[in-house]
Design a protein around this motif. Structure first.
Motif, PDB file in Angstrom:
ATOM      1  N   ASN A  36      45.722  16.699  57.403  1.00 47.71           N
ATOM      2  CA  ASN A  36      45.464  16.099  56.093  1.00 47.71           C
ATOM      3  C   ASN A  36      46.115  14.725  55.956  1.00 47.71           C
ATOM      4  N   TRP A  37      47.164  14.516  56.746  1.00 51.25           N
ATOM      5  CA  TRP A  37      47.878  13.238  56.700  1.00 51.25           C
ATOM      6  C   TRP A  37      47.449  12.304  57.826  1.00 51.25           C
ATOM      7  N   GLY A  38      46.318  12.619  58.462  1.00 50.93           N
ATOM      8  CA  GLY A  38      45.747  11.686  59.435  1.00 50.93           C
ATOM      9  C   GLY A  38      46.214  11.845  60.863  1.00 50.93           C
ATOM     10  N   CYS A  39      46.876  12.965  61.177  1.00 46.77           N
ATOM     11  CA  CYS A  39      47.320  13.196  62.550  1.00 46.77           C
ATOM     12  C   CYS A  39      46.335  14.096  63.282  1.00 46.77           C
ATOM     13  N   GLU A  40      46.166  13.856  64.560  1.00 44.98           N
ATOM     14  CA  GLU A  40      45.456  14.806  65.412  1.00 44.98           C
ATOM     15  C   GLU A  40      46.462  15.832  65.889  1.00 44.98           C
ATOM     16  N   THR A  41      46.072  17.091  65.975  1.00 49.26           N
ATOM     17  CA  THR A  41      47.026  18.132  66.363  1.00 49.26           C
ATOM     18  C   THR A  41      46.487  18.961  67.527  1.00 49.26           C
ATOM     19  N   PHE A  42      47.420  19.513  68.296  1.00 46.29           N
ATOM     20  CA  PHE A  42      47.078  20.444  69.361  1.00 46.29           C
ATOM     21  C   PHE A  42      48.092  21.580  69.328  1.00 46.29           C
ATOM     22  N   CYS A  43      47.616  22.811  69.189  1.00 51.80           N
ATOM     23  CA  CYS A  43      48.488  23.977  69.135  1.00 51.80           C
ATOM     24  C   CYS A  43      48.476  24.694  70.485  1.00 51.80           C
TER      25      CYS A  43
END
Length: 212
Positions: free
Chosen positions: A23-30
């Motif tokens: 939501n804050w513009g970061c790409e994520t990887f779990c």
């Protein structure tokens, strides 16, 4: 866009963090396979890592140590083990911050962005290029293979970077010489041959035979 790698074995917590950061513009990887954190790290090349301490297979301290062999990428520990011993241990192992569970997601996001600004506003790089089990760190111009760090000369690094950026493709001698010329280090064909031969011998001494 900054990519955040989340190493957290509680799927609910991991998904909540990923959603808020997105939501804050970061790409994520779990991470989902906790036996191959380093593999994921190299493949994903994240800008920052959120790392739990208690994990399957190996704990967060182990993975922090392994990552620090390759990169200075920012690492924030997230853990309910918030006693002074664990906080000090996390910092000594190379962590950049420690957030205690349970935590407010907005506070987490604020800390993430603060570290990203401090790190990348000053031009730091966490770029990694992998080939044949060897990892080239574009931030400190070193090559790592089998847990050994191979120091590179400026020309070693420029040649390797050009070849690894074009892995799977033929790189002409003219292209290599142009890359060296662009860095104010003119070389003729004979000098290039000497540089490549010296680099090949250095890599072979570390077990990287036929790497070039």
């Amino acid at each position: 866009m900054h990519k955040i790698m989340i190493v957290e074995d509680d799927a609910i917590i991991s998904a909540s963090i990923a959603s808020r950061l997105s939501n804050w513009g970061c790409e994520t990887f779990c991470v989902t396979d906790f036996s191959r954190v380093i593999n994921d790290f190299v493949e994903q090349n994240p800008s920052l890592i959120l790392l739990d301490i208690s994990l399957p297979f190996f704990n967060g301290y182990h993975w922090c140590t392994e990552i620090r062999k390759l990169s200075k990428v920012p690492i924030i520990f997230i853990s309910s083990a918030s006693d002074n011993f664990n906080i000090i241990m996390a910092m000594n192992m190379g962590g950049d911050d420690f957030i205690t569970k349970p935590f407010d997601l907005d506070v987490l996001v604020a800390k993430v962005w603060a570290i990203l600004r401090r790190t990348y506003d000053f031009g730091a790089s966490s770029g990694l290029i992998e080939h044949g089990g060897a990892i080239l760190n574009t931030g400190n111009a070193t090559l790592t293979y089998n847990d050994k760090t191979i120091d590179l000369t400026k020309n070693d690094y420029r040649i390797l970077l050009t070849l690894m950026e074009n892995k799977g493709r033929v790189v002409s001698r003219d292209t290599l010489m142009t890359k060296l010329w662009e860095t104010d280090c003119y070389v003729d064909e004979n000098t290039l041959t000497v540089n490549v031969t010296r680099l090949r011998k250095k890599l072979e001494s570390y077990g990287l035979k036929d790497f070039l």
